[in-house]
Design an enzyme around this catalytic site. Structure first.
Site: not given
Ligand SMILES: *[C@@H]1O[C@H](CO)[C@@H](O)[C@H](O)[C@H]1NC(C)=O
Ligand SMILES: *[C@@H]1O[C@H](CO)[C@@H](O)[C@H](O)[C@H]1NC(C)=O
Ligand SMILES: *[C@@H]1O[C@H](CO)[C@@H](O)[C@H](O)[C@H]1NC(C)=O
Ligand SMILES: *[C@@H]1O[C@H](CO)[C@@H](O)[C@H](O)[C@H]1NC(C)=O
Ligand SMILES: *[C@@H]1O[C@H](CO)[C@@H](O)[C@H](O)[C@H]1NC(C)=O
Ligand SMILES: *[C@@H]1O[C@H](CO)[C@@H](O)[C@H](O)[C@H]1NC(C)=O
Ligand SMILES: *[C@@H]1O[C@H](CO)[C@@H](O)[C@H](O)[C@H]1NC(C)=O
Ligand SMILES: *[C@@H]1O[C@H](CO)[C@@H](O)[C@H](O)[C@H]1NC(C)=O
Length: 439
Positions: A158, A223
Site C-alpha cells: 500500500d 477504492d
C-alpha cells in the site's frame, strides 16, 4: 608498488560507492514465473476491514472450497491490513497480533496451503499502513524475508503514511523500488519463487506508465464502493488504459463487490464481466457465509473466468465504440458501451447498457478490429451458456437490462453468404479492379 595499488583500489572503491549512491542499480523486473495471469482469490478488506483473525481466515478458506470457488480457480487467500501488533519487536520485526493470530502466521499459512491455496499478506511503502500498523519503509528486505519465512506467496503493498520528501528524496517509483528489489534479491538468494507483488498505489500516479517492472499488478483507481456509480466510474477510467495489461502485469480495478446486496443482479454481472475481460485480478471481497446462489453463479461463471485466465492471450478487451457518448469521451456515469478483444478461441465482446432503462445494442462485426470482413461468425452467449446462431455482418442484443451486460464469443464460421450488399464494410476504400470506385 603494493602500497600504490592498495591506495588506488581504496580510491576506486570509494569512487564506486559514490557512483552507486547516486546511481542505484537498475530495477530487475520481478522474475517471471509468478502471477502470469491475473490473480484470483479472496481479500479480507472490503468485507471485514480490521475485524480479522485466524479463525475467520480459515473459515473463509474452507468456504471457498465448499462453495466451489476453489474449483472455479480462486486460489489465493489474502490478508489485508491490521494483522500485526502496532509496534515491531525489539529486534525490529513485524509481529503478528497475538490476540487475533495466536497460532502464529506459519501455522496459518500451513493450514491455508494444506487446503490448496496460496497465502497473501499486506504491507505499505510508508512508515505505517493505512490503519497505522508498521509499514515497510526502510525495512523492505527484512519484511520481505519475514513474509517469505512466514510462508506467504503474495504481498499487497500500500501507499499510506509515506515519509517527507526530504527523507525519501523519491517520487512514487523510488518508494516502490526498494520492495521490488528486496523481493527479487530474496528470490535469487533463496531459490524460491518471488512473492507476487501487488502494488496498491491507487491510480493518480499513472502506474500503467511505470509499474510493470515493479509488480504483477497495480491499482488504477481509488477504492471501489458498492454502488453502480463507482463500478461505472472505474470502467470509464480503465477504458483509456486497457493497453497496459498483459501477461505478468495487470491493471487492478480493485476488490470485487460481487455479492454486495447494494448492486442489482444485472449490475453485478456487468461488474464481474468488465473486471474479468479487462484482465483485472479477481479478488472476492464479500462475506462468503451469506453468499447467495446468484452470487456464486456469477463468481464461478466458467466461460467468463476462462477469458480472464486465458493461457494464450494476455491482453484486455478495449472499446471499439463508446455508444451513448462520442468516442473517447470520458464520462464517469456513462462509460464506453461496445468492447472487444482477442481470446484463445475467438473474439470476445462486451456490450454494456450504461443507461437506466433497458436498451437494444447493435454493432457491425467489423467495427471490432479482430473480426474479418467477408466472414460469418458463430455466436456464443457467455452468460446464458447458449450457442446463439450465426452473425452475418452485424449483431443485435435486444432489450439489455438497465446497467446490464452481454458477453459474447464470436468464432469464425467461414465465408459470408454470396451476394450481400454493400460489398465492403468501409465504402471509401472499396474499389473495382478496373479502378472505378464502388460508391
Ligand atoms: C495450528 O494451530 C492450531 C490451533 O492452535 C493447532 O490445533 C494446530 O495443530 C496447529 N497446526 C499446525 C500445523 O501447527
Ligand atoms: C524534513 O522536513 C521537516 C518538515 O519541514 C523537518 O521538520 C525535518 O527536520 C526535515 N528532515 C530532514 C531530515 O531534513
Ligand atoms: C477455449 O476452449 C476450450 C475448449 O472448450 C476451453 O477449455 C478453454 O477454456 C477456452 N479458452 C478460453 C480463453 O475461453
Ligand atoms: C455523461 O453522459 C450522460 C449520457 O450521455 C450525460 O447525460 C451526462 O451529462 C454526461 N456527463 C458528463 C459529466 O458529461
Ligand atoms: C453498420 O453497417 C451499415 C452498412 O454498411 C452502415 O450503414 C451503418 O452505418 C453501420 N453502423 C455502424 C454503427 O457502424
Ligand atoms: C445487418 O446485416 C444484415 C445481413 O446479415 C443486413 O441485411 C442488415 O441490413 C444489417 N443491418 C444493419 C442495420 O446494417
Ligand atoms: C442467446 O440465446 C439465449 C437462449 O435463447 C437467450 O436467452 C439470450 O438472450 C441470447 N443472447 C443474446 C445476446 O441475444
Ligand atoms: C468497372 O468494373 C465494374 C465491376 O465489374 C463495372 O460495373 C464497371 O462498369 C466497370 N467500369 C468501367 C469504366 O469499365
Amino acid at each position: 608498488m603494493s602500497l600504490t595499488v592498495t591506495a588506488l583500489s581504496v580510491w576506486l572503491a570509494a569512487l564506486l560507492a559514490l557512483y552507486l549512491l547516486d546511481n542505484p542499480k537498475p530495477v530487475q523486473p520481478l522474475r517471471e514465473g509468478v502471477a502470469r495471469l491475473p490473480v484470483m482469490g479472496y481479500n479480507t478488506w472490503n468485507a471485514y476491514y480490521c475485524d480479522i483473525d485466524e479463525a475467520l481466515i480459515l473459515k473463509t478458506a474452507n468456504l471457498m472450497k465448499s462453495l466451489g470457488l476453489a474449483d472455479a480457480g480462486y486460489d489465493h487467500v489474502n490478508i489485508d491490513d491490521c494483522y500485526s501488533e502496532k509496534t515491531r519487536s525489539a529486534s525490529g520485526d513485524i509481529v503478528a497480533n497475538k490476540d487475533r493470530f495466536p497460532s502464529g502466521m506459519n501455522n496459518l499459512t500451513d493450514q491455508i496451503h494444506a487446503l490448496g491455496f496460496k497465502a497473501g499478506i499486506y504491507s505499505d511503502s510508508g512508515w505505517f499502513t493505512c490503519q497505522l500498523y508498521p509499514g515497510s519503509y526502510s525495512n523492505e528486505a527484512r519484511d520481505a524475508k519475514l513474509f517469505q519465512d512466514w510462508g506467504f506467496d503474495y504481498l499487497k503493498y500500500d501507499n499510506c503514511a509515506v515519509p517527507f520528501d526530504n527523507i525519501t528524496r523519491q517520487n512514487i517509483i523510488g518508494r516502490y523500488e526498494p520492495m521490488t528489489t528486496a523481493i527479487s534479491d530474496l528470490a535469487q538468494m533463496s531459490g524460491k519463487p518471488p512473492l507476487a507483488l501487488s502494488l496498491c498505489q491507487w491510480g493518480r500516479e499513472q502506474p500503467w506508465l511505470w509499474a510493470r517492472k515493479f509488480g504483477q499488478s497495480w491499482r488504477t483507481t481509488d477504492d471501489i464502493e458498492s454502488t453502480w456509480d463507482s463500478i461505472a466510474s472505474i470502467i470509464n477510467q480503465n477504458s483509456f488504459i486497457t493497453w497496459a495489461s498483459d501477461f505478468y502485469g495487470h491493471n487492478d480495478m480493485d476488490i470485487l463487490e460481487v455479492g454486495n446486496g447494494a448492486l442489482t443482479y444485472e449490475e453485478t454481472k456487468s461488474h464481474f464481466t468488465a473486471w474479468a475481460m479487462m484482465k483485472s485480478p479477481l479478488l472476492i471481497g464479500t462475506d462468503l457465509s451469506s453468499a447467495t446462489k446468484d452470487t456464486l453463479e456469477i463468481l464461478t461463471n466458467p466461460e467468463i473466468i476462462a477469458i480472464n485466465q486465458d493461457p494464450v492471450v494476455g491482453t484486455s478487451i478495449s472499446p471499439f465504440r463508446w455508444g451513448t457518448n462520442s468516442d473517447w469521451v470520458s464520462n464517469k456515469t456513462h462509460p464506453a458501451q461496445y468492447w472487444s478483444g482477442e481470446s484463445q478461441n475467438g473474439t470476445v465482446f462486451m456490450l454494456l447498457n450504461t443507461l437506466d432503462e433497458s436498451s437494444t445494442l447493435f454493432f457491425n462485426l467489423t467495427e471490432s478490429p479482430w473480426i474479418r470482413a467477408g466472414r460469418q461468425y458463430s455466436v456464443r452467449d457467455l452468460w446464458t451458456h447458449t450457442d446463439n446462431g450465426t452473425a452475418i455482418r452485424n449483431f443485435t442484443a435486444h432489450d439489455v437490462a438497465p446497467h446490464g451486460v452481454v458477453a459474447l464469443l464470436l468464432k469464425d464460421a467461414g465465408d459470408e453468404p454470396k451476394g450481400l450488399w454493400p460489398p465492403c464494410a468501409v465504402w471509401e476504400w472499396c474499389m473495382n479492379e478496373n479502378g472505378t470506385r464502388i460508391d
